[in-house]
Design a protein around this motif. Structure first.
Motif, PDB file in Angstrom:
ATOM      1  N   VAL A  89       2.518  26.616 -13.156  1.00  0.00           N
ATOM      2  CA  VAL A  89       3.806  25.852 -12.365  1.00  0.00           C
ATOM      3  C   VAL A  89       2.695  26.646 -10.945  1.00  0.00           C
ATOM      4  O   VAL A  89       3.840  27.462 -10.632  1.00  0.00           O
ATOM      5  CB  VAL A  89       4.973  26.245 -12.121  1.00  0.00           C
ATOM      6  N   THR A 105      12.357  32.151 -15.454  1.00  0.00           N
ATOM      7  CA  THR A 105      12.286  30.902 -16.129  1.00  0.00           C
ATOM      8  C   THR A 105      13.356  30.935 -17.641  1.00  0.00           C
ATOM      9  O   THR A 105      13.031  32.587 -17.057  1.00  0.00           O
ATOM     10  CB  THR A 105      10.708  30.919 -16.685  1.00  0.00           C
ATOM     11  N   THR A 134       5.862  31.205 -18.883  1.00  0.00           N
ATOM     12  CA  THR A 134       5.665  30.092 -17.926  1.00  0.00           C
ATOM     13  C   THR A 134       4.967  31.478 -16.923  1.00  0.00           C
ATOM     14  O   THR A 134       5.638  32.321 -16.786  1.00  0.00           O
ATOM     15  CB  THR A 134       7.112  29.716 -17.839  1.00  0.00           C
ATOM     16  N   VAL A 163       4.486  30.933 -12.692  1.00  0.00           N
ATOM     17  CA  VAL A 163       4.999  30.685 -11.029  1.00  0.00           C
ATOM     18  C   VAL A 163       3.966  31.308 -10.123  1.00  0.00           C
ATOM     19  O   VAL A 163       4.315  32.481 -10.343  1.00  0.00           O
ATOM     20  CB  VAL A 163       6.449  30.253 -11.175  1.00  0.00           C
ATOM     21  N   ILE A 212      10.538  22.837 -14.230  1.00  0.00           N
ATOM     22  CA  ILE A 212      10.564  23.641 -15.367  1.00  0.00           C
ATOM     23  C   ILE A 212      11.114  23.748 -16.443  1.00  0.00           C
ATOM     24  O   ILE A 212      10.332  23.580 -17.161  1.00  0.00           O
ATOM     25  CB  ILE A 212      10.598  25.582 -14.278  1.00  0.00           C
TER      26      ILE A 212
END
Length: 120
Positions: free
Chosen positions: A68, A103, A108, A110, A56
């Motif tokens: 992700v 994060t 980002t 996830v 990451i």
């Protein structure tokens, strides 16, 4: 493969990482476990697995947007064995599921197969 992947990410890219397999947490950090990992004790984990935070982190440093997807919150027998062997020696070192992820960037995403700490 991960090194090559991270080198190809540019500052205007959207990077996507998808992992299906075994994952585990140890001391609150998430690790992806390859099929050839030989985890005999908690000290084998850093050398035999890949820290999810490293993946990451590399994506966030290079890509504008990072996604992700982790299909890895499973009832992992490796994690269970480590929990049995480590319990008492350390405080809840290896637990089921994956730990929550923090994060660094606003770009980002996830996605887990199950909630943190749960198995899928």
């Amino acid at each position: 493969a991960l090194s090559e992947f991270s080198r190809k990410i540019g500052p205007d890219d959207t990077a996507l990482f998808y992992y299906a397999g075994h994952g585990m947490q140890l001391h609150g950090e998430n690790f992806l476990v390859g099929t050839d990992a030989k985890l005999e004790s908690e000290f084998d984990v850093p050398a035999e697995t890949v820290a999810l935070s490293e993946i990451i982190g590399a994506m966030e440093k290079r890509a504008r947007i990072s996604m992700v997807f982790l299909d890895a919150c499973r009832n992992n027998p490796l994690a269970e064995r480590l929990t049995r062997e480590v319990e008492g020696a350390t405080r809840g070192a290896a637990t089921r599921g994956l730990a929550p992820i923090e994060t660094q960037g606003g770009g980002t995403l996830v996605a887990f197969a199950a909630a943190p700490g749960q198995v899928a």
